[in-house]
Design a protein around this motif. Structure first.
Motif, PDB file in Angstrom:
ATOM      1  N   ILE A   1      12.595 -91.787  60.621  1.00 23.17           N
ATOM      2  CA  ILE A   1      12.253 -90.869  59.623  1.00 23.17           C
ATOM      3  C   ILE A   1      13.255 -89.902  59.264  1.00 23.17           C
ATOM      4  CG2 ILE A   1      10.524 -88.869  59.485  1.00 23.17           C
ATOM      5  CD1 ILE A   1       8.680 -90.530  61.243  1.00 23.17           C
ATOM      6  N   GLN A   2      13.856 -89.350  60.355  1.00 26.27           N
ATOM      7  CA  GLN A   2      15.054 -88.368  59.855  1.00 26.27           C
ATOM      8  C   GLN A   2      15.954 -88.763  58.933  1.00 26.27           C
ATOM      9  OE1 GLN A   2      16.384 -87.867  63.975  1.00 26.27           O
ATOM     10  NE2 GLN A   2      16.461 -85.618  63.425  1.00 26.27           N
ATOM     11  N   VAL A   3      16.452 -90.216  58.809  1.00 24.72           N
ATOM     12  CA  VAL A   3      17.651 -90.591  58.148  1.00 24.72           C
ATOM     13  C   VAL A   3      16.754 -90.829  56.810  1.00 24.72           C
ATOM     14  CG1 VAL A   3      18.779 -92.844  57.386  1.00 24.72           C
ATOM     15  CG2 VAL A   3      18.704 -91.898  59.672  1.00 24.72           C
ATOM     16  N   THR A   4      15.560 -91.462  56.658  1.00 25.49           N
ATOM     17  CA  THR A   4      15.063 -91.456  55.377  1.00 25.49           C
ATOM     18  C   THR A   4      14.860 -90.201  54.943  1.00 25.49           C
ATOM     19  OG1 THR A   4      13.484 -93.346  56.514  1.00 25.49           O
ATOM     20  CG2 THR A   4      12.999 -92.312  54.324  1.00 25.49           C
ATOM     21  N   PHE A   5      14.182 -89.151  55.252  1.00 28.37           N
ATOM     22  CA  PHE A   5      14.009 -87.881  54.665  1.00 28.37           C
ATOM     23  C   PHE A   5      15.308 -87.195  54.353  1.00 28.37           C
ATOM     24  CE2 PHE A   5       9.645 -88.859  55.663  1.00 28.37           C
ATOM     25  CZ  PHE A   5       9.009 -88.018  54.693  1.00 28.37           C
ATOM     26  N   MET A   6      16.357 -87.347  55.206  1.00 31.90           N
ATOM     27  CA  MET A   6      17.521 -86.948  54.803  1.00 31.90           C
ATOM     28  C   MET A   6      18.290 -87.506  53.774  1.00 31.90           C
ATOM     29  SD  MET A   6      19.120 -86.029  58.610  1.00 31.90           S
ATOM     30  CE  MET A   6      20.615 -85.542  58.357  1.00 31.90           C
ATOM     31  N   ALA A   7      18.046 -88.812  53.551  1.00 35.60           N
ATOM     32  CA  ALA A   7      18.686 -89.492  52.607  1.00 35.60           C
ATOM     33  C   ALA A   7      17.828 -89.151  51.349  1.00 35.60           C
ATOM     34  CB  ALA A   7      18.498 -91.025  52.846  1.00 35.60           C
ATOM     35  N   LEU A   8      16.515 -89.019  51.429  1.00 33.48           N
ATOM     36  CA  LEU A   8      15.821 -88.603  50.205  1.00 33.48           C
ATOM     37  C   LEU A   8      16.113 -87.362  49.724  1.00 33.48           C
ATOM     38  CD1 LEU A   8      13.544 -89.561  48.434  1.00 33.48           C
ATOM     39  CD2 LEU A   8      11.851 -88.639  49.754  1.00 33.48           C
ATOM     40  N   PHE A   9      16.292 -86.314  50.553  1.00 31.02           N
ATOM     41  CA  PHE A   9      16.739 -85.087  50.256  1.00 31.02           C
ATOM     42  C   PHE A   9      17.993 -85.031  49.563  1.00 31.02           C
ATOM     43  CE2 PHE A   9      19.405 -81.233  51.339  1.00 31.02           C
ATOM     44  CZ  PHE A   9      18.431 -80.216  50.913  1.00 31.02           C
TER      45      PHE A   9
ATOM     46  N   ARG B   1       8.955 -91.033  43.355  1.00 31.65           N
ATOM     47  CA  ARG B   1       7.959 -91.869  43.923  1.00 31.65           C
ATOM     48  C   ARG B   1       8.696 -93.300  44.205  1.00 31.65           C
ATOM     49  NH1 ARG B   1       2.010 -92.946  42.247  1.00 31.65           N
ATOM     50  NH2 ARG B   1       2.038 -90.720  41.304  1.00 31.65           N
ATOM     51  N   ILE B   2       9.777 -93.811  43.133  1.00 31.24           N
ATOM     52  CA  ILE B   2      10.449 -94.930  43.681  1.00 31.24           C
ATOM     53  C   ILE B   2      11.360 -94.577  44.654  1.00 31.24           C
ATOM     54  CG2 ILE B   2      12.118 -96.670  42.620  1.00 31.24           C
ATOM     55  CD1 ILE B   2      10.907 -95.984  39.737  1.00 31.24           C
ATOM     56  N   ALA B   3      12.298 -93.501  44.505  1.00 32.57           N
ATOM     57  CA  ALA B   3      13.278 -93.116  45.507  1.00 32.57           C
ATOM     58  C   ALA B   3      12.764 -92.876  46.923  1.00 32.57           C
ATOM     59  CB  ALA B   3      13.925 -91.724  45.064  1.00 32.57           C
ATOM     60  N   GLY B   4      11.399 -92.513  46.990  1.00 24.75           N
ATOM     61  CA  GLY B   4      10.740 -92.467  48.216  1.00 24.75           C
ATOM     62  C   GLY B   4      10.732 -93.619  49.241  1.00 24.75           C
ATOM     63  N   GLY B   5      10.204 -94.526  48.216  1.00 25.14           N
ATOM     64  CA  GLY B   5      10.131 -96.091  49.160  1.00 25.14           C
ATOM     65  C   GLY B   5      11.537 -96.642  49.352  1.00 25.14           C
ATOM     66  N   LEU B   6      12.519 -96.385  48.236  1.00 27.79           N
ATOM     67  CA  LEU B   6      13.863 -96.982  48.551  1.00 27.79           C
ATOM     68  C   LEU B   6      14.579 -96.415  49.430  1.00 27.79           C
ATOM     69  CD1 LEU B   6      15.001 -97.343  44.937  1.00 27.79           C
ATOM     70  CD2 LEU B   6      14.317 -99.103  46.486  1.00 27.79           C
ATOM     71  N   SER B   7      14.338 -94.949  49.893  1.00 31.31           N
ATOM     72  CA  SER B   7      15.198 -94.406  50.913  1.00 31.31           C
ATOM     73  C   SER B   7      14.881 -94.860  52.372  1.00 31.31           C
ATOM     74  CB  SER B   7      15.156 -92.842  50.776  1.00 31.31           C
ATOM     75  OG  SER B   7      13.749 -92.474  50.817  1.00 31.31           O
ATOM     76  N   LEU B   8      13.537 -95.355  52.430  1.00 35.08           N
ATOM     77  CA  LEU B   8      13.142 -95.958  53.599  1.00 35.08           C
ATOM     78  C   LEU B   8      13.704 -97.390  53.728  1.00 35.08           C
ATOM     79  CD1 LEU B   8      11.409 -96.131  56.122  1.00 35.08           C
ATOM     80  CD2 LEU B   8       9.565 -96.981  55.075  1.00 35.08           C
ATOM     81  N   ILE B   9      13.668 -98.189  52.670  1.00 31.63           N
ATOM     82  CA  ILE B   9      14.178 -99.409  52.483  1.00 31.63           C
ATOM     83  C   ILE B   9      15.586 -99.157  53.148  1.00 31.63           C
ATOM     84  CG2 ILE B   9      14.785-101.369  51.153  1.00 31.63           C
ATOM     85  CD1 ILE B   9      12.133-100.765  49.755  1.00 31.63           C
ATOM     86  N   GLY B  10      16.247 -98.447  52.278  1.00 29.58           N
ATOM     87  CA  GLY B  10      17.994 -98.267  52.483  1.00 29.58           C
ATOM     88  C   GLY B  10      18.399 -97.853  53.941  1.00 29.58           C
ATOM     89  N   ALA B  11      17.474 -97.054  54.681  1.00 26.11           N
ATOM     90  CA  ALA B  11      17.624 -96.364  55.907  1.00 26.11           C
ATOM     91  C   ALA B  11      17.396 -97.950  56.930  1.00 26.11           C
ATOM     92  CB  ALA B  11      16.604 -95.745  56.277  1.00 26.11           C
ATOM     93  N   VAL B  12      16.401 -98.520  56.460  1.00 27.44           N
ATOM     94  CA  VAL B  12      16.155 -99.717  57.516  1.00 27.44           C
ATOM     95  C   VAL B  12      17.218-100.963  57.360  1.00 27.44           C
ATOM     96  CG1 VAL B  12      14.407-101.812  57.906  1.00 27.44           C
ATOM     97  CG2 VAL B  12      13.692 -99.359  57.795  1.00 27.44           C
ATOM     98  N   VAL B  13      17.739-101.325  56.334  1.00 30.86           N
ATOM     99  CA  VAL B  13      18.438-102.101  55.793  1.00 30.86           C
ATOM    100  C   VAL B  13      19.705-101.927  56.216  1.00 30.86           C
ATOM    101  CG1 VAL B  13      19.824-103.287  54.041  1.00 30.86           C
ATOM    102  CG2 VAL B  13      17.544-103.203  53.751  1.00 30.86           C
ATOM    103  N   ALA B  14      20.208-100.533  56.043  1.00 31.00           N
ATOM    104  CA  ALA B  14      21.655-100.133  56.677  1.00 31.00           C
ATOM    105  C   ALA B  14      21.421-100.069  58.102  1.00 31.00           C
ATOM    106  CB  ALA B  14      21.692 -98.629  56.137  1.00 31.00           C
TER     107      ALA B  14
END
Ligand SMILES: Nc1ncnc2c1ncn2[C@@H]1O[C@H](COP(=O)(O)OP(=O)(O)O)[C@@H](O)[C@H]1O
Ligand SMILES: [Mg+2]
Lengths: 262, 298
Positions: free
Chosen positions: B88-96, B218-231
Motif C-alpha cells: 500500500i505504501q509503495v502504491t500510494f507513494m508512487a501514485l503521489f 483513475r488509470i494511474a491508480g490501478g497502474l501504480s498498484l500493478i507497477g508496485a507488484v510487478v516491480a
C-alpha cells in the motif's frame, strides 16, 4: 441605477476610429478591406451583413485579439481592459463556476477580491434580472438566462464599449425579442457604447441608431443607415410604421450588398 | 435543480398516471437489483468454487477452497498485514509521485512548447518500454536515498521508480490534453481582460483540465498498484521491503497455495478500493458541473 442620458448622434465625442482597416488571413483571404468606422460615445452600432463579410473579424480587431494587416484602430483618450466588455454568440461561461463567479471573472482578473466588488456583481446580476440565481451553475440555466449572465459579465466593469457578436442568434424568437428589449433597458441604465453584430435586419433596426451594412468577398462596408427613433424603444416601436420603413431600407441595402457580392 | 423548484413542480408528483407509476416501480426494482445482483452472483461464484473443490476432492496445494483461503487470511494475517502495508505504501507513494510529476510536467509542457518538444519523446520512451524489462536494471542502479530526517532504502526506491514509470504517463498525457482543451472563446475572453499566464492557468486551464486529469488518475491508480507488484516480482526475495508480491513468490516456492490466494485477495481488494476512492473523488469534484458526472432525470 443612474439613467445616463444618451446624446444625439453627431454631437457625441468620438470613442474610437477604424481607419482603412484591412485584415488578410493566410495571404489571400481578405476578411476585411479598408474599413472606416468612427465610433462615438453612446452609439449603438449594428454591423449587418451575410456571414463571411468580416463582422466577427472587425470585432476581434477592435478588441485587440488580432491586429490589422493594414490601417489602424485609434482610441480617443486612454483606455484599459476594463473599458471593454465582450459577448460572444455562445454564452461562453465557465461551467465549473457559479453564475456569481462567472460575473466576477473580469474583476478577479483585475486582481480584485470578491468581497470588495460584491456590490458591483450584485448590481450586474440585478441589471439582467438574475439576482435570484447567483449561486446556480450555468447548466441549470436556460439558453436565454445563460446569455443574460454573459451580458452581466460584460457589464460588470461598467465598460465604455461592449462588443456583441450575434449574441442572440442561437435563441428562439420569443426569447430574442425579450432580450432585445432588456438589452436596450440595460444599455440605458449604464450608458455604454455598443457594437452589435447581427444578420437579422429586424434586430438591427430595433436596437441600433447606426446600421453599418457589410458585404462579403472581400469583407467591406457598403453603406451606413441611421435609425433616428429615440430611446427608450419599446414593443410599440416594433409595430410602428417608422420601424417597418427602416426595416425595408435596411433590407434593400442588404440586398444591394448581396447582389454586388454575387 | 434545487434553485428552480416551484410549487407547480412539487405538486406534479400527484399527477402520475398508471403508466408512470409502473415506470417508477421499474426504477425502484432496478435500484435494488443494482446492489443485490452483483452480491448474489458473488455468493453464487464462491459457492460454486467451494462445491467444485469439495466434490472433485482437489488438493489444497492445487486449488484451495474459499473457506480455506479465508481461514489462511485470518491465521496468517499478522505476516500478510505487514506485507500489505508495504504494498500500500509503495502504491500510494508512487501514485503521489505520478500525480505531482505528471501534472507538473503537463503544466511545464503547456507553458513552453520548446520544453514539450524536447522532453515529450522521453516520456513516450518511458511509457512504451515494458517495465518488466527495465526493472532489473533499475534495481542494479538504485542506492539508498538519505533525506536527512530518514533514509529511503534502495530497494524501496527501486520499487517506487518502477511503479512511478508505469503510472505517470496517463496523468501526463491526460492533463496535457485537458490544459489544451479550454474553450477558445473563454481563452479569448481572458486575453481581452488582460489575464496573466498564471491567471489563465489558475482560473481557466486547470479547471478545464480537471475532468481529464481525473480520467488519467483513475488509470494511474490501478497502474501504480500493478507497477508496485510487478516491480517486487523482479526485485525478488531479500531486502527489507517485502510486500504482497514477495509473499506470493515465497508461498509459491513453499507450495502454500492458500496463502497465495489470500495475498492475491488483498491485492485485488486494494485495487478495488483505489478505484472506488477515485470514482468517489471524481464525483465530488465534478457532479456540480461536468457532463460526465451529472445525473439527469428522464
Ligand atoms: N482565423 C482565420 N483564419 C483564416 N480565415 C479566417 C479567419 N477568421 C476569419 N476568416 C475568414 O475571414 C472571412 C470573414 O470571417 P468573419 O469575420 O468570421 O465573418 P462573419 O463574422 O461576418 O461571418 C471569412 O471568409 C472567414 O473564412
Ligand atoms: Mg461571425
Amino acid at each position: 441605477m443612474t439613467e445616463a442620458t444618451i446624446a444625439k448622434a453627431g454631437s457625441r465625442p468620438s470613442l474610437l476610429q477604424m481607419q482603412g482597416v484591412t485584415k488578410v488571413f493566410g495571404g489571400d483571404v481578405v476578411a476585411l478591406r479598408g474599413m472606416d468606422l468612427d465610433v462615438r460615445l453612446g452609439d449603438f452600432i449594428s454591423l449587418l451583413g451575410p456571414s463571411g463579410c468580416g463582422k466577427s473579424t472587425a470585432l476581434r480587431l477592435i478588441s485587440g485579439l488580432t491586429h490589422p494587416t493594414a490601417g489602424r484602430i485609434r482610441w480617443d483618450g486612454p483606455h484599459g481592459t476594463d473599458d471593454l466588455g465582450v459577448v460572444f454568440q455562445e454564452p461562453t461561461l465557465m461551467p465549473w463556476a457559479t453564475v456569481e463567479d462567472n460575473v466576477f471573472l473580469p474583476l478577479r482578473l483585475k486582481g480584485k477580491r470578491k468581497a470588495e466588488v460584491q456590490a458591483a456583481i450584485d448590481a450586474a446580476l440585478a441589471l439582467v434580472g438574475l439576482d435570484a440565481f447567483a449561486g446556480a451553475y450555468p447548466r441549470e440555466l436556460s439558453g436565454g438566462m445563460k446569455m443574460r449572465v454573459s451580458i452581466a459579465r460584460a457589464m460588470v466593469t461598467r465598460p465604455k464599449l461592449i462588443l456583441m457578436d450575434e449574441p442572440f442568434a442561437a435563441l428562439d424568437e420569443i426569447t430574442r425579442f425579450k432580450l432585445n428589449n432588456d438589452l436596450l433597458a440595460m444599455r440605458q441604465a449604464i450608458g455604454c457604447t455598443v457594437i452589435f453584430v447581427t444578420h437579422s435586419v429586424f434586430e438591427s433596426v430595433f436596437l441600433s441608431d447606426r446600421i453599418v451594412i457589410m458585404a462579403a468577398r472581400p469583407g467591406r462596408v457598403i453603406r451606413e443607415l441611421q435609425v433616428d427613433a429615440p430611446y427608450p424603444r419599446t414593443e410599440e416601436f416594433r409595430t410602428s410604421a417608422e420601424y417597418a420603413a427602416h426595416c425595408r431600407a435596411a433590407s434593400d441595402a442588404l440586398h444591394e450588398a448581396m447582389g454586388d457580392a454575387a | 435543480m434545487s434553485t428552480m423548484t416551484d410549487p407547480a413542480v412539487t405538486a406534479a408528483t400527484d399527477l402520475r398516471d398508471d403508466e408512470e407509476l409502473r415506470r417508477a416501480r421499474g426504477r425502484r426494482i432496478n435500484g435494488i437489483a443494482r446492489w443485490v445482483l452483483p452480491i448474489a452472483l458473488l455468493a453464487l461464484t464462491l459457492f460454486w468454487w467451494h462445491w467444485v473443490v469439495t466434490v472433485n476432492q482437489i488438493p489444497h496445494y492445487v486449488l484451495p477452497g474459499p473457506m480455506l483461503v479465508a481461514q489462511t487470511l485470518v491465521e496468517d494475517f499478522a505476516t500478510l498485514a505487514g506485507s500489505w502495508w508495504i504494498t500500500i505504501q509503495v502504491t500510494f507513494m508512487a501514485l503521489f509521485l505520478a500525480v505531482t510529476v505528471g501534472v507538473g510536467l503537463a503544466i511545464l509542457f503547456n507553458q513552453s512548447r520548446l520544453v514539450e518538444m524536447s522532453f515529450f519523446p522521453y516520456a513516450v520512451v518511458l511509457q512504451v518500454t515494458p517495465i518488466i524489462a527495465i526493472a532489473p536494471l533499475i534495481f542494479i542502479y538504485v542506492v539508498d536515498i538519505n533525506l536527512g530526517l530518514f533514509t529511503i532504502d534502495a530497494q524501496l526506491v527501486g520499487l517506487l521508480i518502477c511503479a512511478w514509470i508505469v503510472a505517470f504517463f496517463p496523468i501526463l498525457s491526460n492533463t496535457t490534453l485537458g490544459l489544451n482543451s479550454a474553450d477558445h472563446n473563454l481563452r479569448d475572453l481572458f486575453s481581452i481582460y488582460g489575464a496573466t499566464r498564471w491567471q489563465k492557468l489558475r482560473y481557466l486551464q486547470l479547471p478545464s483540465a480537471l475532468p481529464y486529469f481525473l480520467g488519467g488518475l483513475r488509470i494511474a491508480g490501478g497502474l501504480s498498484l500493478i507497477g508496485a507488484v510487478v516491480a517486487e516480482f523482479v526485485a525478488g526475495t531479500g531486502g527489507v521491503g517485502s510486500g504482497l508480491a514477495f509473499r506470493i513468490l515465497e508461498s509459491s516456492y513453499r507450495l502454500q497455495i492458500p496463502r497465495m490466494f489470500a495475498a492475491l485477495f488483498l491485492i485485488v481488494l486494494t485495487g478495488v478500493a483505489i478505484y472506488l476512492a477515485i470514482t468517489w473523488l471524481t464525483h465530488v469534484l465534478l457532479h456540480k458541473w461536468h457532463e460526465s458526472a451529472i445525473k439527469r432525470e428522464t
